[in-house]
Write a protein that holds these residues in place. Structure first.
Motif, PDB file in Angstrom:
ATOM      1  N   HIS A  50      10.070   0.853   5.860  1.00 19.83           N
ATOM      2  CA  HIS A  50       8.993  -0.005   5.355  1.00 19.83           C
ATOM      3  C   HIS A  50       9.546  -1.290   4.747  1.00 19.83           C
ATOM      4  O   HIS A  50      10.639  -1.306   4.182  1.00 19.83           O
ATOM      5  CB  HIS A  50       8.185   0.719   4.266  1.00 19.83           C
ATOM      6  N   ASP A  51       8.763  -2.363   4.860  1.00 20.84           N
ATOM      7  CA  ASP A  51       9.012  -3.556   4.057  1.00 20.84           C
ATOM      8  C   ASP A  51       8.477  -3.298   2.651  1.00 20.84           C
ATOM      9  O   ASP A  51       7.457  -2.629   2.470  1.00 20.84           O
ATOM     10  CB  ASP A  51       8.296  -4.769   4.654  1.00 20.84           C
ATOM     11  N   GLY A  52       9.174  -3.838   1.656  1.00 24.66           N
ATOM     12  CA  GLY A  52       8.728  -3.693   0.277  1.00 24.66           C
ATOM     13  C   GLY A  52       8.265  -5.017  -0.297  1.00 24.66           C
ATOM     14  O   GLY A  52       8.670  -6.087   0.169  1.00 24.66           O
ATOM     15  N   GLU A  53       7.405  -4.943  -1.297  1.00 24.02           N
ATOM     16  CA  GLU A  53       6.912  -6.157  -1.945  1.00 24.02           C
ATOM     17  C   GLU A  53       6.628  -5.870  -3.415  1.00 24.02           C
ATOM     18  O   GLU A  53       6.039  -4.840  -3.766  1.00 24.02           O
ATOM     19  CB  GLU A  53       5.639  -6.657  -1.260  1.00 24.02           C
ATOM     20  N   TYR A  54       7.057  -6.777  -4.269  1.00 22.77           N
ATOM     21  CA  TYR A  54       6.816  -6.669  -5.705  1.00 22.77           C
ATOM     22  C   TYR A  54       6.253  -7.990  -6.217  1.00 22.77           C
ATOM     23  O   TYR A  54       6.642  -9.062  -5.757  1.00 22.77           O
ATOM     24  CB  TYR A  54       8.107  -6.386  -6.474  1.00 22.77           C
ATOM     25  N   LEU A  55       5.379  -7.920  -7.203  1.00 20.35           N
ATOM     26  CA  LEU A  55       4.899  -9.105  -7.895  1.00 20.35           C
ATOM     27  C   LEU A  55       5.704  -9.287  -9.180  1.00 20.35           C
ATOM     28  O   LEU A  55       5.872  -8.341  -9.956  1.00 20.35           O
ATOM     29  CB  LEU A  55       3.415  -8.970  -8.252  1.00 20.35           C
ATOM     30  N   LEU A  56       6.220 -10.486  -9.397  1.00 19.26           N
ATOM     31  CA  LEU A  56       6.896 -10.818 -10.646  1.00 19.26           C
ATOM     32  C   LEU A  56       5.882 -11.490 -11.559  1.00 19.26           C
ATOM     33  O   LEU A  56       5.337 -12.547 -11.225  1.00 19.26           O
ATOM     34  CB  LEU A  56       8.083 -11.743 -10.388  1.00 19.26           C
ATOM     35  N   GLN A  57       5.628 -10.856 -12.704  1.00 20.27           N
ATOM     36  CA  GLN A  57       4.589 -11.330 -13.610  1.00 20.27           C
ATOM     37  C   GLN A  57       5.165 -11.620 -14.992  1.00 20.27           C
ATOM     38  O   GLN A  57       6.141 -10.989 -15.417  1.00 20.27           O
ATOM     39  CB  GLN A  57       3.478 -10.280 -13.732  1.00 20.27           C
ATOM     40  N   ALA A  60       0.830  -1.211   0.000  1.00 22.47           N
ATOM     41  CA  ALA A  60       0.000   0.000   0.000  1.00 22.47           C
ATOM     42  C   ALA A  60       0.859   1.252   0.000  1.00 22.47           C
ATOM     43  O   ALA A  60       0.538   2.241  -0.676  1.00 22.47           O
ATOM     44  CB  ALA A  60      -0.929  -0.019   1.222  1.00 22.47           C
ATOM     45  N   THR A  61       1.966   1.236   0.740  1.00 21.30           N
ATOM     46  CA  THR A  61       2.836   2.410   0.799  1.00 21.30           C
ATOM     47  C   THR A  61       3.488   2.674  -0.550  1.00 21.30           C
ATOM     48  O   THR A  61       3.557   3.826  -1.005  1.00 21.30           O
ATOM     49  CB  THR A  61       3.915   2.213   1.871  1.00 21.30           C
ATOM     50  N   GLN A  62       3.968   1.627  -1.200  1.00 20.22           N
ATOM     51  CA  GLN A  62       4.581   1.803  -2.515  1.00 20.22           C
ATOM     52  C   GLN A  62       3.588   2.396  -3.511  1.00 20.22           C
ATOM     53  O   GLN A  62       3.927   3.303  -4.289  1.00 20.22           O
ATOM     54  CB  GLN A  62       5.112   0.461  -3.029  1.00 20.22           C
ATOM     55  N   LYS A  63       2.365   1.897  -3.500  1.00 15.99           N
ATOM     56  CA  LYS A  63       1.351   2.413  -4.418  1.00 15.99           C
ATOM     57  C   LYS A  63       1.028   3.870  -4.120  1.00 15.99           C
ATOM     58  O   LYS A  63       0.837   4.679  -5.033  1.00 15.99           O
ATOM     59  CB  LYS A  63       0.095   1.554  -4.329  1.00 15.99           C
ATOM     60  N   LYS A  64       0.965   4.235  -2.847  1.00 18.32           N
ATOM     61  CA  LYS A  64       0.664   5.606  -2.459  1.00 18.32           C
ATOM     62  C   LYS A  64       1.775   6.564  -2.886  1.00 18.32           C
ATOM     63  O   LYS A  64       1.500   7.670  -3.381  1.00 18.32           O
ATOM     64  CB  LYS A  64       0.464   5.674  -0.943  1.00 18.32           C
ATOM     65  N   LEU A  65       3.024   6.153  -2.712  1.00 18.98           N
ATOM     66  CA  LEU A  65       4.147   7.034  -3.028  1.00 18.98           C
ATOM     67  C   LEU A  65       4.262   7.322  -4.523  1.00 18.98           C
ATOM     68  O   LEU A  65       4.880   8.315  -4.925  1.00 18.98           O
ATOM     69  CB  LEU A  65       5.455   6.426  -2.512  1.00 18.98           C
ATOM     70  N   TYR A  66       3.674   6.476  -5.351  1.00 17.31           N
ATOM     71  CA  TYR A  66       3.722   6.705  -6.795  1.00 17.31           C
ATOM     72  C   TYR A  66       3.048   8.016  -7.171  1.00 17.31           C
ATOM     73  O   TYR A  66       3.340   8.595  -8.225  1.00 17.31           O
ATOM     74  CB  TYR A  66       3.063   5.543  -7.535  1.00 17.31           C
ATOM     75  N   GLU A  67       2.162   8.496  -6.318  1.00 15.26           N
ATOM     76  CA  GLU A  67       1.444   9.742  -6.611  1.00 15.26           C
ATOM     77  C   GLU A  67       2.363  10.959  -6.554  1.00 15.26           C
ATOM     78  O   GLU A  67       2.049  12.007  -7.123  1.00 15.26           O
ATOM     79  CB  GLU A  67       0.294   9.921  -5.614  1.00 15.26           C
ATOM     80  N   GLU A  68       3.515  10.823  -5.860  1.00 18.15           N
ATOM     81  CA  GLU A  68       4.434  11.954  -5.704  1.00 18.15           C
ATOM     82  C   GLU A  68       5.464  11.949  -6.825  1.00 18.15           C
ATOM     83  O   GLU A  68       6.032  10.919  -7.165  1.00 18.15           O
ATOM     84  CB  GLU A  68       5.147  11.872  -4.352  1.00 18.15           C
ATOM     85  N   THR A  69       5.730  13.113  -7.401  1.00 23.80           N
ATOM     86  CA  THR A  69       6.747  13.227  -8.441  1.00 23.80           C
ATOM     87  C   THR A  69       7.832  14.217  -8.013  1.00 23.80           C
ATOM     88  O   THR A  69       7.640  15.034  -7.115  1.00 23.80           O
ATOM     89  CB  THR A  69       6.132  13.696  -9.774  1.00 23.80           C
ATOM     90  N   VAL A  70       8.965  14.113  -8.663  1.00 25.89           N
ATOM     91  CA  VAL A  70      10.110  14.977  -8.357  1.00 25.89           C
ATOM     92  C   VAL A  70       9.788  16.426  -8.682  1.00 25.89           C
ATOM     93  O   VAL A  70       9.209  16.724  -9.740  1.00 25.89           O
ATOM     94  CB  VAL A  70      11.348  14.512  -9.143  1.00 25.89           C
ATOM     95  N   LYS A  71      10.168  17.312  -7.775  1.00 25.34           N
ATOM     96  CA  LYS A  71      10.009  18.754  -7.995  1.00 25.34           C
ATOM     97  C   LYS A  71      11.333  19.287  -8.542  1.00 25.34           C
ATOM     98  O   LYS A  71      12.336  19.321  -7.824  1.00 25.34           O
ATOM     99  CB  LYS A  71       9.635  19.451  -6.693  1.00 25.34           C
ATOM    100  N   PRO A  72      11.369  19.724  -9.789  1.00 29.01           N
ATOM    101  CA  PRO A  72      12.634  20.076 -10.441  1.00 29.01           C
ATOM    102  C   PRO A  72      13.440  21.165  -9.738  1.00 29.01           C
ATOM    103  O   PRO A  72      14.666  21.158  -9.806  1.00 29.01           O
ATOM    104  CB  PRO A  72      12.186  20.537 -11.836  1.00 29.01           C
ATOM    105  N   VAL A  73      12.766  22.084  -9.044  1.00 25.59           N
ATOM    106  CA  VAL A  73      13.484  23.181  -8.381  1.00 25.59           C
ATOM    107  C   VAL A  73      13.679  22.896  -6.901  1.00 25.59           C
ATOM    108  O   VAL A  73      14.781  23.060  -6.357  1.00 25.59           O
ATOM    109  CB  VAL A  73      12.727  24.518  -8.569  1.00 25.59           C
ATOM    110  N   ALA A  74      12.647  22.440  -6.236  1.00 23.81           N
ATOM    111  CA  ALA A  74      12.690  22.295  -4.779  1.00 23.81           C
ATOM    112  C   ALA A  74      13.486  21.086  -4.301  1.00 23.81           C
ATOM    113  O   ALA A  74      14.094  21.115  -3.233  1.00 23.81           O
ATOM    114  CB  ALA A  74      11.266  22.221  -4.231  1.00 23.81           C
ATOM    115  N   ASP A  75      13.507  19.996  -5.082  1.00 27.34           N
ATOM    116  CA  ASP A  75      14.159  18.773  -4.629  1.00 27.34           C
ATOM    117  C   ASP A  75      15.655  18.786  -4.923  1.00 27.34           C
ATOM    118  O   ASP A  75      16.099  19.402  -5.905  1.00 27.34           O
ATOM    119  CB  ASP A  75      13.522  17.551  -5.293  1.00 27.34           C
TER     120      ASP A  75
END
Length: 382
Positions: free
Chosen positions: A259-266, A228-243
């Motif tokens: 966090h623990d991470g999890e990926y599905l291999l398909q 759930a955390t990985q999916k949520k973080l996808y909504e954030e993108t790099v800020k070209p000036v601020a980051d």
């Protein structure tokens, strides 16, 4: 399309489809002058490496030069797969130690993270048993590599030769480069890399781009962030000036530390050679027609994702190569035949210029850096 939660009826329908065998007539067809094109590309990649050496006084790989993070985990093969997915490494339920590297695709290790570009993910799977390809004999690993774009702009050997030549000539002059790219029939494919979504790497779906043998069949594969955390973080993108310029590595460290991470291999199996070309990797196999099917889960416990010793060991000594692995997962098609030549040539120059030896690690214990506490019990019996 993620079919990991499909019902029994859907799974039965997928099991009954007419998947094409890996050795069927017409699956692979070597293009005219392919060997000449491949050798030219190997020389061009070495040229790029030498140019980067002049900038950094250290030789890096010709692509994926910037390490964003390295993690350790385990690949869990599901034990309830239908017959058509019980192939090669995945023919029985099992757990394998893995080490994985996040990267940025270009050959410049100093590339600013705020610059949108394709990102990579490479995985070495340990304790693999079976009949290995010639270059993988004596190395009990399966090397698996991914890219964040589903289609490969370097779609075949001739295209690769033409595009690398343009990047060498005009890589520092985007208007001039674009003028030449816009004169090509594959303009959109070639320019797509500059418009990719610049977001969290731990939240980015990764693709094989090219085709591989999958036991009896042929397939492409992908890696899908699943927590759930990985999916949520996808909504954030790099800020070209601020980051900051290393924002992607910082985000990785923050995520993997907490966090623990999890990926599905398909896997996506070959059914139609006209619609799913093996020799040309510039076309996406439509997942609405040819669905992704889950075979395994990559589990990544909390850990430090940027260890200096591990980073330097990987960059100086490791070569991830899809030709290091099982015969039943053999790389297929022109782009992979190109890798068979280019990867060793790139590695050889890197070792020569840095006075380092290539190290083919045979177990995760040979990879420096800490082992996540959550893996200790697993590794004691694996």
């Amino acid at each position: 399309m993620d079919i990991s939660n499909r019902g029994v009826d859907d799974e039965a329908k997928l099991a009954d489809r007419n998947y094409i065998r890996w050795d069927a007539e017409g699956v692979e067809k070597i293009a005219e002058n392919e060997e000449e094109d491949i050798n030219a590309v190997a020389d061009m990649i070495n040229t790029i490496q030498k140019a980067q050496f002049n900038n950094h006084r250290h030789c890096f790989s010709g692509t994926h030069a910037r390490t964003q993070g390295i993690i350790k985990g385990k690949l869990v093969v599901h034990d309830d797969l239908p017959k058509h997915l019980k192939q090669s490494l995945f023919d029985h339920g099992a757990e394998y130690p893995v080490v994985c590297r996040y990267s940025s695709e270009p050959g410049d290790p100093g590339l600013d993270d705020r610059t949108p570009q394709p990102r990579g993910f490479a995985m070495q799977v340990f304790n693999v048993e079976g009949d290995f390809l010639p270059s993988g004999i004596g190395i009990p690993t399966q090397d698996i590599e991914f890219n964040s774009t589903p289609a490969l702009d370097l779609a075949d050997a001739r295209t690769t030769r033409e595009i690398i030549d343009l990047r060498i000539k005009y890589g520092n002059n985007q208007p001039e480069l674009y003028k030449h790219l816009e004169a090509r029939p594959d303009t959109d494919l070639q320019k797509f890399r500059d418009t990719v979504r610049n977001t969290h790497l731990e939240s980015t779906r990764q693709y094989s781009q090219t085709a591989f043998r999958f036991g009896d069949y042929v397939a492409k594969y992908c890696l899908v962030p699943n927590s759930a955390t990985q999916k949520k973080l996808y909504e954030e993108t790099v800020k070209p000036v601020a980051d900051p310029p290393d924002i992607l590595s910082r985000w990785l460290q923050s995520f993997h530390r907490d966090h623990d991470g999890e990926y599905l291999l398909q896997f996506q199996l070959l059914e139609n050679l006209q619609d799913q070309p093996v020799e040309y990797a510039g076309k996406v196999w439509d997942p609405e027609i040819y669905p992704w099917q889950t075979v395994a889960t990559l589990v990544v416990p909390k850990q430090e994702s940027f260890d200096w010793e591990m980073k330097n060991f990987w960059e100086d000594h490791i070569r991830v190569d899809p030709w290091h692995g099982l015969k039943t997962l053999q790389p297929m098609g022109g782009p992979n035949r190109l890798r068979k030549v280019v990867y060793p040539a790139s590695s050889a120059l890197r070792r020569k210029m840095n006075a380092r030896k290539e190290v083919n690690v045979k177990s995760i214990a040979e990879v420096p850096g800490p082992i996540p506490a959550a893996l200790n019990n697993f590794l004691e019996v694996n």
